[in-house]
Design a protein around this motif. Structure first.
Motif, PDB file in Angstrom:
ATOM      1  N   GLY A 144       2.949   8.465  -4.144  1.00 12.86           N
ATOM      2  CA  GLY A 144       2.076   8.947  -5.208  1.00 12.86           C
ATOM      3  C   GLY A 144       1.181  10.081  -4.739  1.00 12.86           C
ATOM      4  N   THR A 305       2.567   1.494  -1.339  1.00 12.31           N
ATOM      5  CA  THR A 305       3.335   1.226  -2.564  1.00 12.31           C
ATOM      6  C   THR A 305       4.650   0.567  -2.216  1.00 12.31           C
ATOM      7  N   GLN A 349       1.158   2.258  -9.391  1.00 11.79           N
ATOM      8  CA  GLN A 349       0.341   3.451  -9.163  1.00 11.79           C
ATOM      9  C   GLN A 349       0.566   4.451 -10.296  1.00 11.79           C
ATOM     10  N   ASP A 429      -2.135  -1.325  -7.473  1.00  9.23           N
ATOM     11  CA  ASP A 429      -1.868  -0.117  -6.698  1.00  9.23           C
ATOM     12  C   ASP A 429      -2.702   1.018  -7.273  1.00  9.23           C
TER      13      ASP A 429
HETATM   14 MG   LIG Z   1       1.309   4.629  -3.356  1.00  3.32          MG
END
Ligand SMILES: [Mg+2]
Ligand SMILES: Nc1ncnc2c1ncn2[C@@H]1O[C@H](COP(=O)(O)OP(=O)(O)OP(=O)(O)O)[C@@H](O)[C@H]1O
Ligand SMILES: Nc1ncnc2c1ncn2[C@@H]1O[C@H](COP(=O)(O)OP(=O)(O)OP(=O)(O)O)[C@@H](O)[C@H]1O
Ligand SMILES: [Mg+2]
Lengths: 519, 318, 263, 485
Positions: A144, A305, A349, A429
């Motif tokens: 992310g 993640t 996320q 997340d």
């Molecule tokens: Mg992440």
């Protein structure tokens, strides 16, 4: 060079989203925009580049860029303006990156300088590896935070005169955030690039901007020199906002030893996960007790993640075992029975990507409620309203499609949906990354109450150490795919041992210190 | 790497598929009434002769034996001999295949870009006047039966205002390429349908792709529309389009019957229809198998394209 | 909309309604559509206002009688084909492995058979009948729908919301139908109208190939009389126009619907 | 009759000779290569064949004529025939025509893979001998007085001994095959043709499957002459001053029939057959199903051809028909039918309406043309079915179709009848034989099984000014064609 005159934007029901907003961004100005989630920041940002989301419409006012009214000009002109002057970083870059373009092409597309070297440096500037292998990857092969930075690099490669950044530091750990900010700062100083800096990260705002605009429900409740506003807030809302910020030091002092841990609900042993051909998690083990709140810390791209996904079964780990309440779970989600699936819930996320673009958010939550609790349609509707209320979403949002919500609102929908499933292990997340301090705090308090009242175990991934100190009992630090630190919050963060931890702690900046001074 | 494995797997699958197709074809031509024997003999044949001919052609033997022989032959590219002309099916089919190949190639060259273009335009200007018009036209074009279209084309362009040849008559000792004008009408007839139909699906795919955030983002970045469309929008629209064009191509190979008859274009479909008329099972099965092969290949390619375009699928390796 | 637009739209609607009316209730008014009333290709007369067709039957009667078969068989068949294709495609794209393999093979096999052949074999096997035509339409239509659906599904299953839905305890079925279907259906629906048109022309083609086309129908009428179009244009023109209006209306209608459902 | 005037005599039309002529002819892609006398189907291949090869005898303008033969004489009991050949005939390769060539040809034609072998079924092939250079002796397996018309006229193309590769055919005909590409075959005039140099230097025979396509090709000027156009096409172009529609007349036509099988109920009752024949309005059938491009028939094949017993026209008589049906107690019938030739379905529908007027309900059992002839074996098991024959001399037709072994014996002729047929065939004397066949025809007319209602003429169309196209046994010959002056 950009002038907003009495801009009023409303949704189809006529409810105003921006109320007669007037704002001037001169050459080289650095303006910060903070405010509640759903206050209209993104709407404003989009207006600056001459765009209005479907479902919204301009009621009155103009946005003049170099004298050109971008809200009314023809597509060709707007295009030219955007290309020439403006650089816009959308709120959640993950979904805004074209999935079929390799990193290299993503960068060269807008770049003024397309040489190999230039591309590499652009990546380096945002703390991404510039090597060929990395450049050959696709967006979905990035974490992310990495996607976030890729988008930023892509944007800056165009050398625009004004950067309009919608929450550029979400999902970035302290170190990377530091690097990105100083890069921006550098750029701004060297080339006198103007900056419209939309953020929930007041410390960042303090660092980056000279002028701060506080938005609340589409209205400017306060504006002035950043130091002023942050130092001596006048508007009530601004005070509340500042008060809500969790500062590491103070929280650590406040931190009280947790009650004795309950039984182990979730146990991860020897987890090894591979992404593409690279080992991302290497023999990771950790325990989660009932009612406990465990923070997962680590630099962007270290595998948080991945860990979360391996635990929920969204990703099939190479090796290792995940046991829930003593029973070993199947490696992949598809193989897990409904009950087990529900007992572990992930708030991903990329909240936007996790919402069905064609289903009203209310329905999305309501469905889970009905399935999980076996309620009638009527009861379910009520319960849905309740849940949305809990995360601070008005029921009028229930029948909107995800794209008709603000980033933070979407994130909260995702949270509400996870809560609806009635899990006993909740993995969050970066759930507050798109939320302002106040709303974020509220959400986290909600999670705390779930823990204490229902004994829900919480595994939260976050980069905000303040939040960790305030809401977590134990911390696990990941680095290079391994657990490098594990213990109660106060001694891990209070007296950091591992250098990653130390670095992260060092990078945590309280709002107060920096306000005024220009680091 | 995954790509190669994928390709190999798909091709393996294709072969398996072809076998099944072969079985179905064989069964199908068994069902078709009539036997080559009576068809290949003159009207004055006597019953004994028919029986005798049956024996010669082997159609009197039980089918399993014949099936095995046929498959065995097919593997060696020997598809038996036509019961009508006695020529080997392979030789018999070569010329029509080439002819149809040409026709399909040209048609594709015209209609694929056309469909893409029209689909894009109406997709991007959805519900605009242009879109509405194009939709209506497309629907009409698709709704008119092929033989009517072909007939009208001849009526107008070869008869009322004679500007084009009525039938596709290649020059002596030459191919259609030596006299391109004879391709115009058949290609038009086929394109009218193909392009119209395909453009509808392209349109739909484009509309979906246009709504994705990354396309919006690309526009907000001030990229030229051309770039937005080609680099950011189209890739998202590929899967349905790939299937569509695969179907279009393969469909053309087997589906030009009407056009071939009207314009007397000596292609595969004519061979097929004639074979059915004469109960020429060998030819029938041969052509059928050939078409099947082409079709399967076309769709394997489509799958490969889809996978090549979308990296996420590639990792998924399906 | 401007006054003029309203009028225009109104007229169109009326036309369409008229056509549908003819299709549905025409048979009640039609005399004996199979009766040979005079010489072929004879012009309009009081007895037969639209003249006679290629075999001396009254064109008007046949026009009146020839709409209904088209609104029944093709529609049913097309719906069937689409549904079947959707189911197969979704299953194939969602459940990788065995299911997908089976579905793909099935598609290939069906696609691999030239439509002409399917048509001929079935017509020979069962003769011309509603069932036969339905079967043909389904057999030729399903695999393609299923291919498109599958291709789109393959992409959709990678999306976050699919995983999320399943993780929150949804069954495979509801994930497929609630989450994936709405996001992939547009191309399939876009194809529906076309498929309908093809189905109609198929019913006509049966007549063209010399199979009793089972009573009058507009498609078949076109194919019967197109050769004599210079002698009696109306024998082709009238059914063609009616047919055109019907299919076009159906298609644009569907377009509108799709536009509404998937904003 | 056997007048020795050679077929293909001097030029017909008075116009200019033609440098080249393009002919569109029916053709299926799977047809074997044109010019192979052992594998000729219809249309294009047959036309090429007729132009490249001469036959021993032909049927021209409704008369039997010698072509390569000069005389054909039987022995006393018609078990052995002696063929004298025309002298001075040379093949395309310059070799003279010799008896040996004829022996070879006849044997080849009579044995597989020749697809016309059945024509020679009655010939004792191995025993055919060349008496001298221009005389051939042909022994038969059984006495046949109708050898000439039933065998030689039907099919007797002659090619040189030793010719095996029929892709490079060699004959003695007016044209030599120059090249073949795609569906087009190019023929060039044979300068040394014994019958006189052809008036058309080059023939291009273009295979075109579809009648509509042939016509549009003609109108677009891609061919000069279209063989076989539909009645609708003919009607459409009737007013077209650019084209001339050539009608073949009954002599070159299909004889369309509704065949009743006398062996099967209810048609084993002669009254029913009679009634059906009387109930039919033949003129209406012709006008409707053939758009008038044809003539009514009177239940016997062979009209306007040698040996036809000029039978009285059969008029419609509804009352009579009604009475007969009533007597036989028939109120409903079923007809097996299909579009086996253009218009047949239509005719069937009309027949149904006509029978209704006679108080009989006729149900139509429609089949596709493919399915119709699906199984020759069973053809003779259907009581009532639509059928067509090519119009041939009555003797030839009856011999070929109405004998016990013929699959097309759809009228189920009786043993008695077949006995008479055999006797007739065996009669050596022409006059006597002709009389015998007349008798057969009359019997067939009286109580045979065919409702033969019309002759569907061969319809061709050509550019204006193209004249002198001759039809020999429904095959067009262009060697004497002249173009617009
Ligand atoms: Mg992440
Ligand atoms: N599909 C993929 N293929 C290859 N590498 C991948 C893939 N997905 C992620 N990665 C890599 O795996 C590493 C871990 O990714 P992950 O998403 O777990 O990081 P993270 O800790 O969540 O980072 P962030 O805080 O930025 O979200 C990253 O370096 C990323 O580049
Ligand atoms: N397309 C739309 N139709 C209707 N309302 C919308 C639409 N898009 C946004 N809104 C509403 O407008 C308001 C402002 O949205 P906006 O995205 O500007 O908020 P924001 O300040 O960016 O919030 P966040 O910090 O969560 O991103 C929100 O209440 C949102 O629900
Ligand atoms: Mg926002």
């Amino acid at each position: 060079m950009i002038e907003i005159r009495g801009l009023r934007i409303a949704d189809t029901t006529g409810r105003p989203v921006l109320r007669d907003l007037t704002l001037t961004v001169g050459d080289g100005d650095r303006i910060g925009v903070v405010g509640e989630s759903g206050a209209g920041k993104t709407t404003l940002a989009l207006a600056l580049v001459g765009a209005v989301r479907p479902g919204l419409r301009v009621v009155a006012g103009q946005v003049l860029v170099d004298g050109e009214d971008v809200l009314r000009a023809g597509p060709a002109e707007v295009r030219r303006v955007r290309r020439r002057a403006l650089g816009y970083l959308p709120q959640d870059p993950p979904s805004a990156l074209t999935p079929t373009l390799r990193i290299r092409r993503q960068l060269r597309e807008l770049a003024t300088d397309r040489t190999e070297a230039a591309v590499a440096t652009r990546l380096a500037e945002v703390g991404l590896p510039g090597d060929a292998a990395f450049q050959r990857r696709y967006p979905h092969q990035l974490s992310g935070g990495q996607q976030q930075r890729l988008a930023l690099a892509r944007l800056m490669s165009g050398d625009p005169r004004v950067l309009i950044l919608d929450e550029p530091t979400t999902g970035l750990d302290g170190l990377v955030r530091e690097q990105v900010l100083s890069q921006l700062r550098h750029l701004a100083d060297r080339r006198g690039v103007g900056l419209v800096f939309i953020t929930h990260d007041l410390a960042a705002a303090a660092r980056m901007t000279d002028h701060l605009v506080v938005l609340h429900d589409g209205e400017v409740v306060e504006q002035g020199p950043t130091a002023e506003v942050l130092g001596h807030p006048r508007a009530a809302y601004t005070r509340r906002l500042l008060a809500a910020v969790a500062d590491l030091r103070t929280e650590l002092d406040r931190w009280a030893a947790p009650p004795p841990p309950g039984p182990v609900v979730l146990e991860v042993t020897g987890l090894t996960a591979v992404r593409g051909r690279r080992v991302v998690l290497d023999d990771v083990s950790l325990r989660l007790h009932a009612g406990e709140s465990l923070a997962l810390l680590g630099t962007s791209g270290c595998g948080k993640t991945t860990l979360a996904q391996s635990v929920t079964g969204a990703l099939r780990p190479q090796a290792g075992r995940v046991t829930l309440g003593g029973r070993t779970l199947a490696a992949t989600l598809r193989r897990r029975p409904v009950a087990e699936r529900r007992r572990i819930q992930l708030v991903p996320q990329d909240s936007t990507g996790s919402l069905n673009p064609r289903r009203p958010v209310g329905a999305a939550i309501g469905r889970v409620v009905r399935r999980a609790r076996g309620l009638t349609a009527g009861e379910a509707a009520a319960e849905t309203r309740r849940l949305m209320g809990l995360v601070g979403l008005g029921e009028e949002l229930a029948d909107r499609l995800p794209r008709e919500l603000s980033g933070g609102q979407r994130q909260r929908v995702a949270i509400a949906r996870a809560l609806a499933a009635g899990a006993d292990v909740l993995i969050c997340d970066e759930v507050t990354s798109n939320l302002d301090a106040q709303v974020g705090a509220a959400v986290l308090r909600l999670l705390d109450s779930l823990r204490t009242e229902l004994g829900v175990a919480l595994l939260m991934v976050t980069h905000d150490l303040g939040v960790v100190a305030r809401h977590a009992e134990r911390v696990v630090v990941l680095s290079g795919g391994r657990v490098v630190d594990d213990g109660p919050v106060d001694d891990v963060l209070g007296t950091p041992r591992h250098e990653v931890t130390r670095a992260l702690v060092a990078a945590a900046t309280p709002v107060a210190d920096r306000s005024g001074s220009v680091g | 790497m995954t790509g190669l494995r994928f390709l190999v797997r798909r091709l393996g699958a294709a072969v398996a598929t072809l076998f099944v197709v072969a079985v179905v074809l064989f069964a199908g031509s068994e069902v078709l009434p009539g036997d080559a024997a009576s068809a290949s003999l003159g009207p004055d044949a006597t019953l004994e002769e028919v029986e005798q001919r049956r024996a010669e052609l082997g159609v009197d033997r039980p089918w399993p034996g014949r099936f095995v022989e046929w498959i065995a032959g097919a593997i060696r590219l020997d598809l038996g001999v036509s019961s009508v002309s006695g020529q080997p099916v392979v030789d018999l089919v070569a010329a029509p295949l080439a002819a149809t190949g040409l026709l399909v190639a040209v048609t594709a060259a015209v209609s694929v870009p056309l469909a893409m273009g029209l689909g894009l335009v109406s997709g991007l200007r959805r519900d605009g006047r242009l879109d509405r018009t194009l939709s209506a036209v497309a629907v009409v074009a698709v709704s008119i039966p092929q033989f009517v279209v072909a007939g009208l084309l001849v009526l107008v362009f070869a008869d009322l205002l004679p500007v084009l040849p009525a039938i596709s008559l290649p020059p002596l000792g030459g191919t259609a390429l030596d006299r391109p004008e004879i391709l115009v009408l058949p290609v038009t007839a086929l394109t009218l349908f193909g392009a119209a139909w395909a453009s509808r699906i392209v349109r739909a795919a484009v509309i979906d792709a246009d709504a994705t955030p990354h396309v919006e983002a690309a526009r907000l970045a001030g990229l030229p529309e051309r770039v937005v469309v080609w680099r950011h929008l189209l890739p998202a629209a590929v899967p349905p389009c790939a299937q569509t064009f695969a179907w279009l191509l393969s469909g053309l190979f087997g589906g030009t019957a009407v056009v071939e008859v009207v314009f007397n274009y000596p292609g595969l479909s004519q061979t097929l229809v004639a074979a059915v008329r004469n109960h020429d099972t060998a030819v029938l099965e041969g052509v059928g198998l050939l078409l099947a092969a082409i079709i399967v290949v076309a769709f394997v390619l489509a799958d490969v394209v889809v996978m090549a375009v979308d990296p996420r699928l590639r990792v998924a390796g399906r | 909309m401007s006054r003029l637009r309203w009028v225009a739209v109104g007229c169109l609607v009326l036309v369409v309604l008229a056509v549908v009316g003819v299709a549905l209730f025409g048979p009640l008014l039609a005399g004996a559509p199979e009766q040979i009333v005079g010489l072929p290709y004879s012009g309009p007369s009081p007895a037969s206002p639209l003249g006679t067709d290629n075999s001396g039957r009254d064109v008007l009667d046949r026009v009146l009688a020839g709409g209904r078969p088209l609104v029944v068989v093709p529609v049913v068949a097309t719906v069937l084909a689409t549904l079947l294709g959707l189911l197969l495609g979704l299953a194939g794209g969602y459940f990788a492995g065995v299911v997908d393999t089976v579905v793909s093979r099935l598609d290939y096999v069906l696609l691999g058979l030239p439509p002409v052949l399917i048509l001929l074999v079935l017509l020979h096997g069962w003769g011309y009948s509603a069932t036969t035509m339905t079967a043909v339409v389904v057999l030729t239509g399903t695999p393609f729908v299923s291919r498109v659906t599958r291709a789109e599904t393959l992409r959709a299953v990678e999306d976050g919301y699919v995983v999320a839905a399943y993780a929150t305890g949804d069954s495979h079925l509801s994930v497929i139908f609630r989450e994936i279907l709405p996001n992939i259906i547009r191309p399939v629906l876009a194809d529906f109208g076309t498929r309908l048109a093809i189905a109609v022309t198929l019913t006509a083609a049966a007549g063209f190939l010399g199979f009793g086309s089972g009573g009058p129908n507009w498609g078949a009428m076109i194919s019967e009389n197109v050769e004599g179009i210079r002698l009696t244009p109306w024998g082709v023109a009238v059914p063609a126009v009616l047919l055109g209006v019907m299919t076009v209306a159906a298609n644009l209608g569907i377009d509108r619907l799709v536009g509404r459902v998937l904003r | 009759g056997d007048d020795a005037e050679p077929a293909g005599g001097p030029s017909g039309g008075g116009g200019a000779s033609v440098p080249s002529l393009k002919i569109g002819a029916p053709h299926a892609v799977t047809d074997s290569e044109a010019g192979n006398p052992l594998a000729t189907s219809i249309g294009a291949t047959l036309i090429v064949m007729r132009h490249v090869y001469d036959s021993l005898m032909v049927l021209d303008n409704g008369e039997y004529k010698y072509q390569l033969a000069e005389s054909v004489e039987p022995n006393a009991d018609a078990t052995e025939w002696t063929i004298k050949l025309r002298s001075g005939v040379t093949f395309h390769d310059g070799r003279p025509l010799r008896a040996a060539d004829v022996v070879h040809s006849l044997r080849a034609l009579g044995t597989k893979p020749s697809n016309r072998a059945s024509v020679y079924a009655l010939v004792d092939l191995p025993k055919i001998t060349a008496v001298d250079d221009l005389t051939v002796r042909v022994p038969l397996l059984a006495p046949r007085g109708d050898f000439k018309e039933a065998v030689l006229v039907v099919f007797s193309p002659i090619f040189p001994e030793g010719l095996t590769d029929f892709t490079k055919p060699i004959g003695s005909g007016p044209y030599t095959l120059a090249e073949r590409s795609g569906t087009t075959t190019r023929l060039v005039a044979n300068e040394q043709y014994w019958g006189g140099r052809p008036t058309v230097d080059e023939l291009h025979v273009v295979g075109i499957l579809d009648a509509g396509a042939r016509l549009s090709a003609l109108k677009a000027g891609q061919v000069d002459y279209a063989i076989g156009i539909s009645a609708t096409g003919a009607r459409t172009e009737a007013a077209n001053s650019e084209l001339v529609v050539h009608r073949g007349g009954p002599a070159n036509a299909n004889a369309l029939s509704f065949a009743m099988n006398q062996k099967l109920k209810p048609f084993d009752d002669p009254r029913v057959r009679q009634a059906v024949r009387l109930a039919a309005d033949r003129q209406a059938l012709v006008d409707n199903a053939l758009l008038g491009y044809g003539t009514t028939a009177d239940d016997v094949v062979g009209m306007k051809l040698p040996g036809y017993a000029d039978l009285p026209p059969r008029a419609r008589d509804l009352d009579q028909a009604r009475r007969l049906f009533a007597e036989a107690g028939v109120t409903a019938l079923t007809l097996r039918t299909g579009e086996i030739v253009p218009g047949m379905l239509n005719a069937s529908r009309l027949l149904a309406q006509q029978l209704k007027e006679a108080g009989v309900e006729l149900t139509l059992e429609e089949l596709s043309p493919d399915a119709y002839y699906a199984d020759l074996m069973t053809l003779a098991t259907h009581p009532f079915q639509a059928f067509y024959y090519s119009n041939r001399p009555a003797a030839v037709h009856l011999s070929a179709v109405t004998h016990a072994k013929a699959p097309f014996n759809v009228t189920g002729t009786s043993e008695a009848y077949q006995g008479k047929l055999a006797a007739a065939q065996a009669t050596p004397d022409d006059k006597a034989r002709e009389a015998a066949f007349r008798a057969l025809q009359e019997e067939f007319y009286a109580e045979g099984g065919d409702l033969l209602w019309g002759f569907q003429e061969q319809l061709d169309a050509g550019r204006k000014g193209i004249e002198g196209v001759r039809m020999v046994q429904s095959v067009q010959l262009f060697d004497r064609v002249t173009g617009p002056a």
